[in-house]
Design a protein around this motif. Structure first.
Motif, PDB file in Angstrom:
ATOM      1  N   LYS A  26       0.863  -1.174   0.000  1.00  0.00           N
ATOM      2  CA  LYS A  26       0.000   0.000   0.000  1.00  0.00           C
ATOM      3  C   LYS A  26       0.901   1.226   0.000  1.00  0.00           C
ATOM      4  O   LYS A  26       2.082   1.143   0.337  1.00  0.00           O
ATOM      5  N   HIS A  27       0.326   2.348  -0.395  1.00  0.00           N
ATOM      6  CA  HIS A  27       1.108   3.580  -0.429  1.00  0.00           C
ATOM      7  C   HIS A  27       0.216   4.744  -0.033  1.00  0.00           C
ATOM      8  O   HIS A  27      -0.879   4.891  -0.578  1.00  0.00           O
ATOM      9  N   THR A  28       0.700   5.561   0.908  1.00  0.00           N
ATOM     10  CA  THR A  28      -0.065   6.749   1.303  1.00  0.00           C
ATOM     11  C   THR A  28       0.578   7.979   0.674  1.00  0.00           C
ATOM     12  O   THR A  28       1.787   8.210   0.814  1.00  0.00           O
ATOM     13  N   PHE A  29      -0.235   8.719  -0.052  1.00  0.00           N
ATOM     14  CA  PHE A  29       0.234   9.931  -0.734  1.00  0.00           C
ATOM     15  C   PHE A  29       0.247  11.107   0.242  1.00  0.00           C
ATOM     16  O   PHE A  29      -0.395  11.045   1.292  1.00  0.00           O
ATOM     17  N   PRO A  30       0.971  12.185  -0.113  1.00  0.00           N
ATOM     18  CA  PRO A  30       1.049  13.355   0.779  1.00  0.00           C
ATOM     19  C   PRO A  30      -0.330  13.919   1.153  1.00  0.00           C
ATOM     20  O   PRO A  30      -0.486  14.488   2.228  1.00  0.00           O
ATOM     21  N   ASN A  31      -1.327  13.734   0.282  1.00  0.00           N
ATOM     22  CA  ASN A  31      -2.663  14.254   0.606  1.00  0.00           C
ATOM     23  C   ASN A  31      -3.441  13.341   1.553  1.00  0.00           C
ATOM     24  O   ASN A  31      -4.613  13.589   1.843  1.00  0.00           O
ATOM     25  N   GLY A  32      -2.781  12.256   1.997  1.00  0.00           N
ATOM     26  CA  GLY A  32      -3.418  11.363   2.967  1.00  0.00           C
ATOM     27  C   GLY A  32      -4.156  10.194   2.352  1.00  0.00           C
ATOM     28  O   GLY A  32      -4.582   9.275   3.060  1.00  0.00           O
ATOM     29  N   GLU A  33      -4.285  10.201   1.024  1.00  0.00           N
ATOM     30  CA  GLU A  33      -4.992   9.107   0.358  1.00  0.00           C
ATOM     31  C   GLU A  33      -4.085   7.874   0.269  1.00  0.00           C
ATOM     32  O   GLU A  33      -2.900   7.988  -0.015  1.00  0.00           O
ATOM     33  N   THR A  34      -4.674   6.705   0.507  1.00  0.00           N
ATOM     34  CA  THR A  34      -3.881   5.477   0.476  1.00  0.00           C
ATOM     35  C   THR A  34      -4.324   4.585  -0.684  1.00  0.00           C
ATOM     36  O   THR A  34      -5.521   4.373  -0.887  1.00  0.00           O
ATOM     37  N   GLU A 169       2.301  -6.458 -14.134  1.00  0.00           N
ATOM     38  CA  GLU A 169       2.372  -5.302 -13.240  1.00  0.00           C
ATOM     39  C   GLU A 169       1.779  -4.156 -14.046  1.00  0.00           C
ATOM     40  O   GLU A 169       2.448  -3.546 -14.882  1.00  0.00           O
ATOM     41  N   CYS A 170       0.475  -3.885 -13.811  1.00  0.00           N
ATOM     42  CA  CYS A 170      -0.271  -3.015 -14.728  1.00  0.00           C
ATOM     43  C   CYS A 170       0.263  -1.588 -14.721  1.00  0.00           C
ATOM     44  O   CYS A 170       0.553  -1.026 -15.778  1.00  0.00           O
ATOM     45  N   LEU A 171       0.350  -0.984 -13.545  1.00  0.00           N
ATOM     46  CA  LEU A 171       0.893   0.370 -13.388  1.00  0.00           C
ATOM     47  C   LEU A 171       1.529   0.462 -12.004  1.00  0.00           C
ATOM     48  O   LEU A 171       1.488  -0.495 -11.237  1.00  0.00           O
ATOM     49  N   PHE A 172       2.070   1.629 -11.682  1.00  0.00           N
ATOM     50  CA  PHE A 172       2.701   1.838 -10.370  1.00  0.00           C
ATOM     51  C   PHE A 172       1.701   2.553  -9.450  1.00  0.00           C
ATOM     52  O   PHE A 172       1.425   3.735  -9.645  1.00  0.00           O
ATOM     53  N   PHE A 173       1.202   1.829  -8.448  1.00  0.00           N
ATOM     54  CA  PHE A 173       0.174   2.436  -7.584  1.00  0.00           C
ATOM     55  C   PHE A 173       0.748   3.483  -6.641  1.00  0.00           C
ATOM     56  O   PHE A 173       0.002   4.212  -6.000  1.00  0.00           O
ATOM     57  N   ASP A 174       2.089   3.560  -6.536  1.00  0.00           N
ATOM     58  CA  ASP A 174       2.682   4.597  -5.663  1.00  0.00           C
ATOM     59  C   ASP A 174       3.038   5.862  -6.458  1.00  0.00           C
ATOM     60  O   ASP A 174       3.638   6.782  -5.901  1.00  0.00           O
ATOM     61  N   ASN A 175       2.660   5.885  -7.729  1.00  0.00           N
ATOM     62  CA  ASN A 175       2.858   7.088  -8.545  1.00  0.00           C
ATOM     63  C   ASN A 175       1.511   7.799  -8.684  1.00  0.00           C
ATOM     64  O   ASN A 175       0.508   7.175  -9.038  1.00  0.00           O
ATOM     65  N   ALA A 176       1.498   9.091  -8.409  1.00  0.00           N
ATOM     66  CA  ALA A 176       0.220   9.819  -8.351  1.00  0.00           C
ATOM     67  C   ALA A 176      -0.527   9.782  -9.685  1.00  0.00           C
ATOM     68  O   ALA A 176      -1.750   9.618  -9.715  1.00  0.00           O
ATOM     69  N   GLU A 177       0.205   9.919 -10.794  1.00  0.00           N
ATOM     70  CA  GLU A 177      -0.473   9.918 -12.105  1.00  0.00           C
ATOM     71  C   GLU A 177      -1.012   8.525 -12.449  1.00  0.00           C
ATOM     72  O   GLU A 177      -2.131   8.388 -12.949  1.00  0.00           O
ATOM     73  N   ASP A 178      -0.197   7.506 -12.197  1.00  0.00           N
ATOM     74  CA  ASP A 178      -0.660   6.145 -12.461  1.00  0.00           C
ATOM     75  C   ASP A 178      -1.846   5.806 -11.544  1.00  0.00           C
ATOM     76  O   ASP A 178      -2.823   5.187 -11.982  1.00  0.00           O
ATOM     77  N   PHE A 179      -1.769   6.233 -10.294  1.00  0.00           N
ATOM     78  CA  PHE A 179      -2.863   5.928  -9.354  1.00  0.00           C
ATOM     79  C   PHE A 179      -4.156   6.621  -9.781  1.00  0.00           C
ATOM     80  O   PHE A 179      -5.244   6.053  -9.657  1.00  0.00           O
ATOM     81  N   ALA A 180      -4.028   7.836 -10.316  1.00  0.00           N
ATOM     82  CA  ALA A 180      -5.225   8.542 -10.808  1.00  0.00           C
ATOM     83  C   ALA A 180      -5.884   7.715 -11.917  1.00  0.00           C
ATOM     84  O   ALA A 180      -7.111   7.589 -11.979  1.00  0.00           O
ATOM     85  N   LEU A 181      -5.073   7.139 -12.794  1.00  0.00           N
ATOM     86  CA  LEU A 181      -5.631   6.276 -13.852  1.00  0.00           C
ATOM     87  C   LEU A 181      -6.290   5.036 -13.250  1.00  0.00           C
ATOM     88  O   LEU A 181      -7.377   4.641 -13.671  1.00  0.00           O
TER      89      LEU A 181
END
Ligand SMILES: [Zn+2]
Length: 207
Positions: A26-34, A169-181
């Protein structure tokens, strides 16, 4: 001829109290979203399963873990599910998402080392995804023959399955742009469709 398609949705680990128990996935982004990898894997995998079910009745679609089941089942269990079916009639596809340094983006697909029956399946899926990712300026980082040593634990499911087997490995979930997708239902649907098309093309070529 292939009759059985085993889909594997990576990780899991939310216990009955809602506590996340699989560390590092799991990854928590600076905005608090995990971002939870297992949730994303099941979202994509569940949709791939729905598409595969549109194929004719010649194919049986099996999942090692249901997409609504958040448990993290052991790798050996996942392999045992796949190995119940005749290796010459079965495909194994494990669906994951990646994490590295929050900057890396893109798609990777793995098989075991060397030339194996899994390579054609990996190539078929990569070919189906490549134009779609190109439009989104996402990289396809394929590794069709070699493993990356720090992913040995995930390779277990490729080494121990007797049938052709790939790990996406579809995308990188710890990258903000990939996670947005990965949060975008349209993207998930399109990506799942491409994965399905790659599998379908392989089945048609190997009838
Ligand atoms: Zn994973």
């Amino acid at each position: 001829m292939i009759k059985y398609i085993v889909l594997d949705f990576g990780h899991g680990g939310i216990d009955e109290n809602g506590n996340y128990t699989t560390r590092g996935k799991k990854h928590t982004f600076p905005n608090g979203e995990t971002a939870y990898e297992d949730v994303i894997n099941r979202r994509i995998g569940g949709m791939v399963r729905a598409f595969l079910r549109m194929l004719d009745d010649d194919y049986t679609i099996i999942t090692t873990v249901d997409e609504n089941d958040p448990r993290d089942l052991s790798l050996s269990y996942r392999v045992r599910v796949a190995n119940q079916y005749p290796a010459s009639q079965t495909l194994f596809i494990s669906i994951h998402n990646n994490a590295f340094n929050s900057r890396a983006r893109g798609f990777e697909i793995y098989t075991t080392r060397g030339v194996t029956r899994s390579d054609a399946l990996a190539e078929s899926i990569a070919n189906a995804i490549e134009p779609f990712y190109k439009d989104l300026q996402l990289k396809l980082r394929y590794d069709l023959s070699d493993g990356d040593k720090d992913k040995e634990a995930e390779f277990y499911v490729l080494r121990r399955t007797a049938c052709p087997a790939v790990l996406l490995e579809c995308l990188f979930f710890d990258n903000a742009e990939d996670f947005a997708l990965l949060k975008d239902p349209e993207f998930v649907k399109d990506l799942s469709w491409r994965i399905f098309v790659g599998i379908r093309n392989y089945l048609e070529a190997n009838r």
